[in-house]
Every structure is written in C-alpha cells, then in structure tokens.
Design a protein around this motif. Structure first.
Motif, PDB file in Angstrom:
ATOM      1  N   THR A  14       0.837  -1.183   0.000  1.00  0.00           N
ATOM      2  CA  THR A  14       0.000   0.000   0.000  1.00  0.00           C
ATOM      3  C   THR A  14       0.882   1.246   0.000  1.00  0.00           C
ATOM      4  O   THR A  14       1.897   1.292   0.691  1.00  0.00           O
ATOM      5  CB  THR A  14      -0.919   0.001   1.235  1.00  0.00           C
ATOM      6  N   VAL A  15       0.481   2.252  -0.781  1.00  0.00           N
ATOM      7  CA  VAL A  15       1.227   3.500  -0.880  1.00  0.00           C
ATOM      8  C   VAL A  15       0.349   4.634  -0.360  1.00  0.00           C
ATOM      9  O   VAL A  15      -0.817   4.732  -0.731  1.00  0.00           O
ATOM     10  CB  VAL A  15       1.624   3.793  -2.341  1.00  0.00           C
ATOM     11  N   ALA A  16       0.907   5.476   0.483  1.00  0.00           N
ATOM     12  CA  ALA A  16       0.212   6.678   0.954  1.00  0.00           C
ATOM     13  C   ALA A  16       0.964   7.881   0.408  1.00  0.00           C
ATOM     14  O   ALA A  16       2.192   7.955   0.495  1.00  0.00           O
ATOM     15  CB  ALA A  16       0.186   6.728   2.474  1.00  0.00           C
ATOM     16  N   VAL A  17       0.236   8.827  -0.182  1.00  0.00           N
ATOM     17  CA  VAL A  17       0.831  10.035  -0.742  1.00  0.00           C
ATOM     18  C   VAL A  17       0.231  11.236  -0.028  1.00  0.00           C
ATOM     19  O   VAL A  17      -0.980  11.433  -0.044  1.00  0.00           O
ATOM     20  CB  VAL A  17       0.575  10.135  -2.254  1.00  0.00           C
ATOM     21  N   TYR A  18       1.079  12.021   0.609  1.00  0.00           N
ATOM     22  CA  TYR A  18       0.660  13.218   1.340  1.00  0.00           C
ATOM     23  C   TYR A  18       1.105  14.427   0.555  1.00  0.00           C
ATOM     24  O   TYR A  18       2.254  14.531   0.147  1.00  0.00           O
ATOM     25  CB  TYR A  18       1.290  13.209   2.732  1.00  0.00           C
ATOM     26  N   HIS A  19       0.192  15.363   0.337  1.00  0.00           N
ATOM     27  CA  HIS A  19       0.486  16.561  -0.448  1.00  0.00           C
ATOM     28  C   HIS A  19       0.429  17.783   0.461  1.00  0.00           C
ATOM     29  O   HIS A  19      -0.547  17.986   1.170  1.00  0.00           O
ATOM     30  CB  HIS A  19      -0.561  16.698  -1.564  1.00  0.00           C
ATOM     31  N   ALA A  30      -3.494  18.191  -8.743  1.00  0.00           N
ATOM     32  CA  ALA A  30      -4.479  17.115  -8.892  1.00  0.00           C
ATOM     33  C   ALA A  30      -3.756  15.793  -9.075  1.00  0.00           C
ATOM     34  O   ALA A  30      -2.598  15.757  -9.495  1.00  0.00           O
ATOM     35  CB  ALA A  30      -5.378  17.376 -10.085  1.00  0.00           C
ATOM     36  N   VAL A  31      -4.436  14.719  -8.754  1.00  0.00           N
ATOM     37  CA  VAL A  31      -3.937  13.383  -9.031  1.00  0.00           C
ATOM     38  C   VAL A  31      -4.895  12.743 -10.028  1.00  0.00           C
ATOM     39  O   VAL A  31      -6.107  12.945  -9.969  1.00  0.00           O
ATOM     40  CB  VAL A  31      -3.800  12.528  -7.746  1.00  0.00           C
ATOM     41  N   ALA A  32      -4.338  12.015 -10.977  1.00  0.00           N
ATOM     42  CA  ALA A  32      -5.142  11.311 -11.968  1.00  0.00           C
ATOM     43  C   ALA A  32      -4.849   9.820 -11.868  1.00  0.00           C
ATOM     44  O   ALA A  32      -3.712   9.424 -11.614  1.00  0.00           O
ATOM     45  CB  ALA A  32      -4.821  11.821 -13.366  1.00  0.00           C
ATOM     46  N   LEU A  33      -5.873   9.022 -12.051  1.00  0.00           N
ATOM     47  CA  LEU A  33      -5.764   7.569 -11.943  1.00  0.00           C
ATOM     48  C   LEU A  33      -6.414   6.932 -13.162  1.00  0.00           C
ATOM     49  O   LEU A  33      -7.443   7.406 -13.638  1.00  0.00           O
ATOM     50  CB  LEU A  33      -6.482   7.076 -10.675  1.00  0.00           C
ATOM     51  N   LYS A  34      -5.817   5.862 -13.684  1.00  0.00           N
ATOM     52  CA  LYS A  34      -6.440   5.145 -14.789  1.00  0.00           C
ATOM     53  C   LYS A  34      -6.097   3.667 -14.708  1.00  0.00           C
ATOM     54  O   LYS A  34      -5.042   3.280 -14.196  1.00  0.00           O
ATOM     55  CB  LYS A  34      -6.024   5.719 -16.138  1.00  0.00           C
ATOM     56  N   THR A  35      -7.014   2.848 -15.219  1.00  0.00           N
ATOM     57  CA  THR A  35      -6.763   1.409 -15.277  1.00  0.00           C
ATOM     58  C   THR A  35      -5.909   1.115 -16.501  1.00  0.00           C
ATOM     59  O   THR A  35      -5.760   1.949 -17.391  1.00  0.00           O
ATOM     60  CB  THR A  35      -8.081   0.608 -15.381  1.00  0.00           C
ATOM     61  N   PRO A  46      -8.875  16.901  -7.568  1.00  0.00           N
ATOM     62  CA  PRO A  46      -7.983  17.909  -6.991  1.00  0.00           C
ATOM     63  C   PRO A  46      -7.475  17.492  -5.617  1.00  0.00           C
ATOM     64  O   PRO A  46      -8.134  16.743  -4.895  1.00  0.00           O
ATOM     65  CB  PRO A  46      -8.872  19.149  -6.875  1.00  0.00           C
ATOM     66  N   LEU A  47      -6.293  17.967  -5.274  1.00  0.00           N
ATOM     67  CA  LEU A  47      -5.718  17.762  -3.941  1.00  0.00           C
ATOM     68  C   LEU A  47      -5.350  19.119  -3.373  1.00  0.00           C
ATOM     69  O   LEU A  47      -4.587  19.862  -3.980  1.00  0.00           O
ATOM     70  CB  LEU A  47      -4.444  16.917  -4.004  1.00  0.00           C
ATOM     71  N   ARG A  48      -5.864  19.423  -2.232  1.00  0.00           N
ATOM     72  CA  ARG A  48      -5.473  20.643  -1.531  1.00  0.00           C
ATOM     73  C   ARG A  48      -4.321  20.309  -0.595  1.00  0.00           C
ATOM     74  O   ARG A  48      -4.047  19.148  -0.295  1.00  0.00           O
ATOM     75  CB  ARG A  48      -6.658  21.186  -0.741  1.00  0.00           C
ATOM     76  N   SER A  49      -3.678  21.335  -0.110  1.00  0.00           N
ATOM     77  CA  SER A  49      -2.593  21.135   0.834  1.00  0.00           C
ATOM     78  C   SER A  49      -3.087  20.362   2.053  1.00  0.00           C
ATOM     79  O   SER A  49      -4.212  20.568   2.522  1.00  0.00           O
ATOM     80  CB  SER A  49      -2.031  22.488   1.267  1.00  0.00           C
ATOM     81  N   ARG A  50      -2.267  19.482   2.552  1.00  0.00           N
ATOM     82  CA  ARG A  50      -2.524  18.632   3.710  1.00  0.00           C
ATOM     83  C   ARG A  50      -3.557  17.544   3.450  1.00  0.00           C
ATOM     84  O   ARG A  50      -4.172  17.028   4.367  1.00  0.00           O
ATOM     85  CB  ARG A  50      -2.921  19.447   4.932  1.00  0.00           C
ATOM     86  N   GLU A  51      -3.754  17.184   2.205  1.00  0.00           N
ATOM     87  CA  GLU A  51      -4.611  16.048   1.878  1.00  0.00           C
ATOM     88  C   GLU A  51      -3.739  14.899   1.417  1.00  0.00           C
ATOM     89  O   GLU A  51      -2.600  15.085   0.996  1.00  0.00           O
ATOM     90  CB  GLU A  51      -5.619  16.419   0.785  1.00  0.00           C
ATOM     91  N   MET A  52      -4.277  13.696   1.517  1.00  0.00           N
ATOM     92  CA  MET A  52      -3.519  12.530   1.086  1.00  0.00           C
ATOM     93  C   MET A  52      -4.430  11.534   0.405  1.00  0.00           C
ATOM     94  O   MET A  52      -5.653  11.611   0.525  1.00  0.00           O
ATOM     95  CB  MET A  52      -2.772  11.895   2.249  1.00  0.00           C
ATOM     96  N   TYR A  53      -3.810  10.648  -0.333  1.00  0.00           N
ATOM     97  CA  TYR A  53      -4.560   9.552  -0.927  1.00  0.00           C
ATOM     98  C   TYR A  53      -3.755   8.273  -0.762  1.00  0.00           C
ATOM     99  O   TYR A  53      -2.550   8.294  -0.547  1.00  0.00           O
ATOM    100  CB  TYR A  53      -4.910   9.820  -2.398  1.00  0.00           C
ATOM    101  N   TYR A  54      -4.465   7.151  -0.831  1.00  0.00           N
ATOM    102  CA  TYR A  54      -3.859   5.836  -0.668  1.00  0.00           C
ATOM    103  C   TYR A  54      -4.068   5.018  -1.934  1.00  0.00           C
ATOM    104  O   TYR A  54      -5.132   5.069  -2.541  1.00  0.00           O
ATOM    105  CB  TYR A  54      -4.516   5.076   0.486  1.00  0.00           C
ATOM    106  N   PHE A  59      -2.939  -2.112  -6.329  1.00  0.00           N
ATOM    107  CA  PHE A  59      -3.267  -0.981  -7.209  1.00  0.00           C
ATOM    108  C   PHE A  59      -2.223  -0.810  -8.313  1.00  0.00           C
ATOM    109  O   PHE A  59      -2.559  -0.631  -9.474  1.00  0.00           O
ATOM    110  CB  PHE A  59      -3.374   0.298  -6.380  1.00  0.00           C
ATOM    111  N   ASN A  60      -0.951  -0.857  -7.950  1.00  0.00           N
ATOM    112  CA  ASN A  60       0.141  -0.652  -8.911  1.00  0.00           C
ATOM    113  C   ASN A  60       0.151  -1.674 -10.032  1.00  0.00           C
ATOM    114  O   ASN A  60       0.644  -1.400 -11.121  1.00  0.00           O
ATOM    115  CB  ASN A  60       1.487  -0.687  -8.192  1.00  0.00           C
ATOM    116  N   ALA A  61      -0.377  -2.850  -9.794  1.00  0.00           N
ATOM    117  CA  ALA A  61      -0.371  -3.893 -10.809  1.00  0.00           C
ATOM    118  C   ALA A  61      -1.437  -3.659 -11.880  1.00  0.00           C
ATOM    119  O   ALA A  61      -1.335  -4.197 -12.978  1.00  0.00           O
ATOM    120  CB  ALA A  61      -0.591  -5.253 -10.157  1.00  0.00           C
ATOM    121  N   HIS A  62      -2.459  -2.856 -11.578  1.00  0.00           N
ATOM    122  CA  HIS A  62      -3.599  -2.704 -12.483  1.00  0.00           C
ATOM    123  C   HIS A  62      -3.897  -1.266 -12.891  1.00  0.00           C
ATOM    124  O   HIS A  62      -4.816  -1.030 -13.671  1.00  0.00           O
ATOM    125  CB  HIS A  62      -4.853  -3.294 -11.829  1.00  0.00           C
ATOM    126  N   HIS A  63      -3.156  -0.296 -12.343  1.00  0.00           N
ATOM    127  CA  HIS A  63      -3.445   1.114 -12.593  1.00  0.00           C
ATOM    128  C   HIS A  63      -2.164   1.916 -12.795  1.00  0.00           C
ATOM    129  O   HIS A  63      -1.097   1.510 -12.349  1.00  0.00           O
ATOM    130  CB  HIS A  63      -4.176   1.735 -11.398  1.00  0.00           C
TER     131      HIS A  63
END
Length: 70
Positions: A14-19, A30-35, A46-54, A59-63
């Motif tokens: 699992t990867v956590a990304v903090y912006h 912004a972060v973009a995701l695609k299969t 969109p990502l504002r300051s102090r937001e994160m996504y997991y 996920f990395n194998a398919h996106h």
C-alpha cells in the motif's frame, strides 16, 4: 508528471501520498488515476494542501497514476 506505476515497491504494498504546499488554500494540484485496460476513462481529482490519498494493495499492478498542476 507522466502516467506511471511505482516499480520499486514490494508486490501488493500500500502506498500513501501526502500533499503539502505553503498555501493551505492552494488547489492547483491534482492526481489522476487510470486502469490499464485501455477502456475505462481516467479519473482526475484535486488535492489541496494537507490532503492525502492511498493506493491500496495491488493498485500498482492494475493502474497508473499521475500528478499534475490544474
């Protein structure tokens, strides 16, 4: 940043990304995701300051993901 998967990770990790920026109201990133199926449209959010996504488990194998200025 171009579309990519993080290739240096252990499988199914699992990867956590903090912006964070100096401006708490900055919503210019912004972060973009695609299969990898070539059919499903990409999603951008969109990502504002102090937001994160997991990116969970395999996920990395398919996106791919990318970060970009809005």
């Amino acid at each position: 940043m171009s579309w990519h998967s993080d290739s240096s990770l252990q499988d199914v990790s699992t990867v956590a990304v903090y912006h964070q920026t100096d401006d708490d109201d900055d919503d210019s990133w912004a972060v973009a995701l695609k299969t990898l199926d070539g059919v499903t449209p990409a999603m951008r959010t969109p990502l504002r300051s102090r937001e994160m996504y997991y990116m969970l488990r395999d996920f990395n194998a398919h996106h791919h993901h990318a970060g970009a200025r809005r």
